[in-house]
Design an enzyme around this catalytic site. Sequence first.
Site, PDB file in Angstrom:
ATOM      1  N   GLU A 158     -36.200  12.100  -8.273  1.00 25.54           N
ATOM      2  CA  GLU A 158     -37.260  11.285  -8.736  1.00 25.54           C
ATOM      3  C   GLU A 158     -37.978  10.359  -7.667  1.00 25.54           C
ATOM      4  O   GLU A 158     -38.906   9.924  -7.920  1.00 25.54           O
ATOM      5  CB  GLU A 158     -36.768  10.777 -10.053  1.00 25.54           C
ATOM      6  CG  GLU A 158     -36.425  11.661 -11.061  1.00 25.54           C
ATOM      7  CD  GLU A 158     -35.318  12.512 -11.226  1.00 25.54           C
ATOM      8  OE1 GLU A 158     -35.133  13.268 -11.957  1.00 25.54           O
ATOM      9  OE2 GLU A 158     -34.446  12.023 -10.499  1.00 25.54           O
ATOM     10  N   ASP A 166     -33.691   9.450 -14.296  1.00 31.12           N
ATOM     11  CA  ASP A 166     -33.734   9.149 -15.797  1.00 31.12           C
ATOM     12  C   ASP A 166     -32.928   9.954 -16.529  1.00 31.12           C
ATOM     13  O   ASP A 166     -31.987  10.164 -15.981  1.00 31.12           O
ATOM     14  CB  ASP A 166     -35.109   8.696 -16.468  1.00 31.12           C
ATOM     15  CG  ASP A 166     -35.966  10.187 -16.525  1.00 31.12           C
ATOM     16  OD1 ASP A 166     -35.688  11.129 -15.689  1.00 31.12           O
ATOM     17  OD2 ASP A 166     -37.115  10.370 -17.339  1.00 31.12           O
TER      18      ASP A 166
END
Length: 375
Positions: A158, A166
């Site tokens: 990410e 996340d």
Amino acid sequence: RLRALNRLQVVLQHLKMSKQTDSTTEVLLEKKGGAGIITLNRPKALNALNLSMIQQIYPQIKTWEQDPETFLIIIKGTGGKAFCAGGDIRAITEAGKVGGKLTQDFFRGEYRLNNAIGTCKKPYVALIDGITMGGGVGVSVHGDFRVATEKTVFAMPETAIGLFPDVGGGYFLPRLSGKIGYYLALTGCRLKGRDVLRVGIATHFVESEKLPALEKDLIALKSPSKEKIADLLNSYHTKCTVDQEKEFVLDEHMEKINSLFAANSMEEIVKKLKQDGSPFAMKQLETINKMSPTSLKLTLRQLREGASMSLQEVLQMEYRLSQACMKGHDFYEGVRAVLIDKDQSPKWKPASLEEVSDEFVDNCFKPLGNDDLKL
């Protein structure tokens, strides 16, 4: 005419039913024996999760959890390439650009699903065969059992698209041994096959071609306990000799990873890498320099705080961060550079770690009042 209408209704009803088992269904939810089976069915999109899939899986898990005739839940992907390569980032990007509600609904739905898996009262078995990244990690890692194969590729990439690891990354990553979780989160390093087991992301390792047999044996178990399921998985695991003699890819670097990534700030990590100067350290520095400086700072703090939080607290914190990223610049720029234009040269704003202020980072972690994630 009435008979014709009735006949039409029967046909429509039949079509509606067949649509649910049709190959165009993005997620298949079936009950076989004592097992509830979730099949992610978007092979062309590498089984990436979209909101409608999340909204179908969540209530089904809750139903199976209450059902005395369901003894375990199995999740898998179709197509042979991926278990689940992540979330439907493009759809979220499009919505974010026009202020669409999907930027809230998607993350809220996804994190609620991650929590449902993490708190599920029934044994949960994820067959993580093939690419397992981002959202795919979220629907597997929080369950009791994760079965990797020689085709498994794990990553939390990410920071390269202006986001942060996340789906509960703030919970499971800092709990891996040493500082390996911090290293994986900040660099987006990919792990393959047995290495996914060695770092503790997977609980078992089985040959890819043995998965159908394993699934059949799991389905055939008569009202099994968690121990019985573990025994069956262990029996497959111990028989598997694929890549047994291969060394753990990060073995020789573990000492460095544990010292270099133990710093309290991103600036300090960068300084340590520079001072170390080894080929390994230089390679990590090169990788980190490509990532969103904002994402790096958010991620380091996310993991440091998540290390002592419950999964629920972590998901609430991550929801706040997700909404901060949706309002920022780097997520849209990262998606453009990596997924849309594919020029791989994002222009981050701010462009350096020094320019990302502590005040800005603090603001991203602030409660959202009525908009906070409720679990």
